[in-house]
Design an enzyme around this catalytic site. Structure first.
Site, PDB file in Angstrom:
ATOM      1  CG  HIS A 104      19.147  19.834   2.662  1.00 33.59           C
ATOM      2  ND1 HIS A 104      19.363  19.263   3.896  1.00 33.59           N
ATOM      3  CD2 HIS A 104      20.253  19.567   1.920  1.00 33.59           C
ATOM      4  CE1 HIS A 104      20.546  18.674   3.913  1.00 33.59           C
ATOM      5  NE2 HIS A 104      21.116  18.848   2.727  1.00 33.59           N
ATOM      6  CB  CYS A 111      17.758  17.939   7.921  1.00 30.07           C
ATOM      7  SG  CYS A 111      19.434  18.018   7.278  1.00 30.07           S
TER       8      CYS A 111
END
Length: 277
Positions: A176, A117
């Site tokens: 992230h 991700c």
């Protein structure tokens, strides 16, 4: 699939109220792991492209008219969803709202798989291979330029490129792309320092959907249960992302008028197990 229906229905219930107020909006739906290329168009899509206005021919000194003609962009990122999960690609799960987006846009048939991700986010936000952006693996610093665990200062994000063109930039959801997730920082790779004007979401990669860790509004870390600006009857992170996306567009319309916008909506679902409610 309940997660897909929740994700898209919630955001579009609000976005549709404002679609008529903006000259044009481009929606991009992305399944994490995929950086796509080579579009294939249906007959309906060809008709849509044919009806798109030609590039504006406004004189360079007519800045206000140029701003009005610029396209608004909404990027919706569904985390770690496989391409075969979508109904528009022949999946066995009905994803009606996502399929509606595909029917009125372009579908892609080739992609590069970044396998995780955070590298996918680094590529999507910068247009570079993840190693070029500094996120070749996960969020640890391995001491090599391609593996620093956060965006480097040699790359530029989409909002950093759009801001000089007069865009306001909004981000919601999972960030992230930095290893620094504490309230004390450093925050030089947090969203507002990488081109966004407003942000609501998590700096960390995953966590509880009911009490997400590293939850921030703009540059301030907050708690889902002690947030004076957002008090739903039941807090659920997927809902909070959608509702803040709508809220940011409402605020944009109120304070920025016809100024173009870029909205980045990055869900934690379907990557993290707890996606149903």
């Amino acid at each position: 699939m309940q997660s897909s229906l929740t994700i898209i229905k919630l955001i579009f219930s609000g976005l549709q109220q404002f679609a008529q107020r903006f000259r044009s909006i481009a929606y991009i739906s992305v399944a994490a792991w995929c950086i796509s290329a080579s579009p294939m168009r249906s007959d309906a899509e060809e008709e849509l492209v044919a009806s798109t206005p030609q590039a504006n021919k406004t004189q360079p000194n007519d800045a206000q008219e140029t701003i009005k003609r610029k396209t608004n962009f909404i990027v919706i990122l569904s985390d770690d969803m496989g391409i075969s999960d979508l109904g528009c690609y022949g999946g066995e799960i009905r994803t009606e709202n996502l399929d509606r987006l595909a029917a009125n846009g372009l579908r892609f048939r080739q992609f590069y798989n970044t396998a995780r991700c955070c590298p996918t986010r680094a590529s999507l936000l910068t247009g570079l291979y993840p190693h070029q952006a500094g996120v070749g693996h996960m969020m640890e610093d391995r001491g090599l330029p391609g593996y620093r665990g956060e965006l480097n200062n040699q790359c530029r994000t989409i909002p950093e490129m759009l801001r000089p063109a007069g865009y306001r930039n909004y981000g919601v959801g999972k960030w992230h792309v930095t290893r620094h997730t504490s309230a004390k920082g450093p925050k030089d790779q947090w969203p507002l320092q990488r081109g966004f004007d407003r942000f609501y979401g998590t700096i960390h990669g995953a966590g509880s959907f009911y009490d997400p860790s590293s939850l921030v509004r703009d540059n301030t870390m907050i708690s889902a249960f002690a947030d004076p600006e957002y008090k739903p009857e039941t807090y659920y992170y997927t809902d909070a992302i959608s509702e803040h996306a709508v809220r940011f567009l409402q605020e944009h319309h109120q304070v920025a008028g016809d100024q173009p916008f870029f909205l980045y909506v990055a869900y934690t679902a379907a990557h993290w197990p707890d996606i149903f409610h």
